[in-house]
Design a protein around this motif. Structure first.
Motif, PDB file in Angstrom:
ATOM      1  N   CYS A  18       0.826  -1.212   0.000  1.00 18.48           N
ATOM      2  CA  CYS A  18       0.000   0.000   0.000  1.00 18.48           C
ATOM      3  C   CYS A  18       0.860   1.262   0.000  1.00 18.48           C
ATOM      4  O   CYS A  18       0.366   2.347  -0.285  1.00 18.48           O
ATOM      5  CB  CYS A  18      -0.935   0.009   1.209  1.00 18.48           C
ATOM      6  SG  CYS A  18      -2.300  -1.156   1.075  1.00 18.48           S
ATOM      7  N   LYS A  19       2.146   1.120   0.305  1.00 19.23           N
ATOM      8  CA  LYS A  19       3.077   2.256   0.299  1.00 19.23           C
ATOM      9  C   LYS A  19       4.006   2.218  -0.913  1.00 19.23           C
ATOM     10  O   LYS A  19       4.958   2.973  -0.987  1.00 19.23           O
ATOM     11  CB  LYS A  19       3.891   2.239   1.586  1.00 19.23           C
ATOM     12  CG  LYS A  19       3.063   2.492   2.829  1.00 19.23           C
ATOM     13  CD  LYS A  19       3.885   2.371   4.077  1.00 19.23           C
ATOM     14  CE  LYS A  19       4.682   3.635   4.279  1.00 19.23           C
ATOM     15  NZ  LYS A  19       5.411   3.641   5.572  1.00 19.23           N
ATOM     16  N   GLN A  26      -0.440  -0.166  -5.548  1.00 21.41           N
ATOM     17  CA  GLN A  26      -1.263   0.294  -4.426  1.00 21.41           C
ATOM     18  C   GLN A  26      -2.734  -0.071  -4.644  1.00 21.41           C
ATOM     19  O   GLN A  26      -3.408  -0.524  -3.717  1.00 21.41           O
ATOM     20  CB  GLN A  26      -1.150   1.803  -4.246  1.00 21.41           C
ATOM     21  CG  GLN A  26       0.165   2.257  -3.701  1.00 21.41           C
ATOM     22  CD  GLN A  26       0.215   3.760  -3.545  1.00 21.41           C
ATOM     23  OE1 GLN A  26      -0.792   4.466  -3.666  1.00 21.41           O
ATOM     24  NE2 GLN A  26       1.397   4.274  -3.270  1.00 21.41           N
ATOM     25  N   ARG A  27      -3.220   0.134  -5.857  1.00 21.93           N
ATOM     26  CA  ARG A  27      -4.616  -0.218  -6.177  1.00 21.93           C
ATOM     27  C   ARG A  27      -4.877  -1.702  -5.970  1.00 21.93           C
ATOM     28  O   ARG A  27      -5.871  -2.090  -5.361  1.00 21.93           O
ATOM     29  CB  ARG A  27      -4.938   0.130  -7.638  1.00 21.93           C
ATOM     30  CG  ARG A  27      -5.165   1.564  -7.885  1.00 21.93           C
ATOM     31  CD  ARG A  27      -5.549   1.769  -9.348  1.00 21.93           C
ATOM     32  NE  ARG A  27      -5.288   3.153  -9.694  1.00 21.93           N
ATOM     33  CZ  ARG A  27      -4.725   3.555 -10.811  1.00 21.93           C
ATOM     34  NH1 ARG A  27      -4.363   2.679 -11.730  1.00 21.93           N
ATOM     35  NH2 ARG A  27      -4.523   4.821 -11.037  1.00 21.93           N
ATOM     36  N   ALA A  30      -4.704  -2.613  -2.160  1.00 24.12           N
ATOM     37  CA  ALA A  30      -5.893  -2.136  -1.438  1.00 24.12           C
ATOM     38  C   ALA A  30      -7.126  -2.930  -1.840  1.00 24.12           C
ATOM     39  O   ALA A  30      -7.966  -3.263  -0.989  1.00 24.12           O
ATOM     40  CB  ALA A  30      -6.097  -0.644  -1.698  1.00 24.12           C
ATOM     41  N   ARG A  54      -1.933   3.034   7.294  1.00 32.81           N
ATOM     42  CA  ARG A  54      -1.668   2.950   5.848  1.00 32.81           C
ATOM     43  C   ARG A  54      -2.958   3.050   5.056  1.00 32.81           C
ATOM     44  O   ARG A  54      -3.032   3.718   4.027  1.00 32.81           O
ATOM     45  CB  ARG A  54      -0.954   1.658   5.505  1.00 32.81           C
ATOM     46  CG  ARG A  54       0.448   1.640   6.040  1.00 32.81           C
ATOM     47  CD  ARG A  54       1.133   0.355   5.762  1.00 32.81           C
ATOM     48  NE  ARG A  54       2.350   0.333   6.580  1.00 32.81           N
ATOM     49  CZ  ARG A  54       3.179  -0.652   6.608  1.00 32.81           C
ATOM     50  NH1 ARG A  54       2.965  -1.715   5.873  1.00 32.81           N
ATOM     51  NH2 ARG A  54       4.241  -0.615   7.366  1.00 32.81           N
ATOM     52  N   LEU A  55      -3.975   2.356   5.531  1.00 37.13           N
ATOM     53  CA  LEU A  55      -5.263   2.381   4.839  1.00 37.13           C
ATOM     54  C   LEU A  55      -5.900   3.760   4.928  1.00 37.13           C
ATOM     55  O   LEU A  55      -6.463   4.260   3.941  1.00 37.13           O
ATOM     56  CB  LEU A  55      -6.186   1.313   5.413  1.00 37.13           C
ATOM     57  CG  LEU A  55      -5.713  -0.123   5.198  1.00 37.13           C
ATOM     58  CD1 LEU A  55      -6.557  -1.091   6.006  1.00 37.13           C
ATOM     59  CD2 LEU A  55      -5.748  -0.477   3.715  1.00 37.13           C
ATOM     60  N   LEU A  58      -4.379   6.078   2.440  1.00 33.52           N
ATOM     61  CA  LEU A  58      -4.871   5.855   1.077  1.00 33.52           C
ATOM     62  C   LEU A  58      -6.279   6.399   0.869  1.00 33.52           C
ATOM     63  O   LEU A  58      -6.668   6.694  -0.261  1.00 33.52           O
ATOM     64  CB  LEU A  58      -4.850   4.365   0.730  1.00 33.52           C
ATOM     65  CG  LEU A  58      -3.513   3.767   0.358  1.00 33.52           C
ATOM     66  CD1 LEU A  58      -3.668   2.274   0.051  1.00 33.52           C
ATOM     67  CD2 LEU A  58      -2.905   4.473  -0.841  1.00 33.52           C
ATOM     68  N   ARG A  66      -8.102   3.726  -5.599  1.00 33.53           N
ATOM     69  CA  ARG A  66      -7.321   3.434  -4.392  1.00 33.53           C
ATOM     70  C   ARG A  66      -8.060   3.901  -3.143  1.00 33.53           C
ATOM     71  O   ARG A  66      -8.134   3.183  -2.153  1.00 33.53           O
ATOM     72  CB  ARG A  66      -5.960   4.117  -4.435  1.00 33.53           C
ATOM     73  CG  ARG A  66      -4.978   3.475  -5.365  1.00 33.53           C
ATOM     74  CD  ARG A  66      -3.629   4.152  -5.310  1.00 33.53           C
ATOM     75  NE  ARG A  66      -3.758   5.542  -5.742  1.00 33.53           N
ATOM     76  CZ  ARG A  66      -2.939   6.513  -5.386  1.00 33.53           C
ATOM     77  NH1 ARG A  66      -1.935   6.283  -4.581  1.00 33.53           N
ATOM     78  NH2 ARG A  66      -3.110   7.742  -5.828  1.00 33.53           N
ATOM     79  N   ALA A  70      -9.431   1.456  -0.110  1.00 39.69           N
ATOM     80  CA  ALA A  70      -8.937   1.674   1.246  1.00 39.69           C
ATOM     81  C   ALA A  70     -10.099   1.998   2.193  1.00 39.69           C
ATOM     82  O   ALA A  70     -10.132   1.511   3.326  1.00 39.69           O
ATOM     83  CB  ALA A  70      -7.906   2.804   1.255  1.00 39.69           C
TER      84      ALA A  70
END
Length: 79
Positions: A18-19, A26-27, A30, A54-55, A58, A66, A70
């Protein structure tokens, strides 16, 4: 078969992805987490692994895909 992956340790790598500098990665991460967090045991594990920050980060990105995935994760975890 999807239920085997969290026990195999995929949650931490997905949270790390996710980072990623790649928006596509990332997409995908998530989106995968959104599906996985439909299970209660997975939601608890995401919290244990410190995945919420992290979520939440996003959730505020400009990319709707994304952000939506998230937000779905966060909503699932809040259940």
């Amino acid at each position: 078969m999807l239920f085997l992956f969290p026990q195999a340790g995929c949650l931490k790598p997905l949270l790390d992805l996710c980072k990623s500098p790649s928006l596509e990665v990332q997409r995908d991460a998530a989106g995968s987490l959104a599906h996985l967090t439909s299970r209660e045991d997975i939601r608890a594990r995401v919290v244990e692994l410190g995945g919420l920050p992290r979520l939440l980060a996003l959730c505020s990105v400009k990319d709707e895909v994304r952000a939506r995935a998230a937000a779905e994760c966060v909503a699932n975890v809040a259940q």
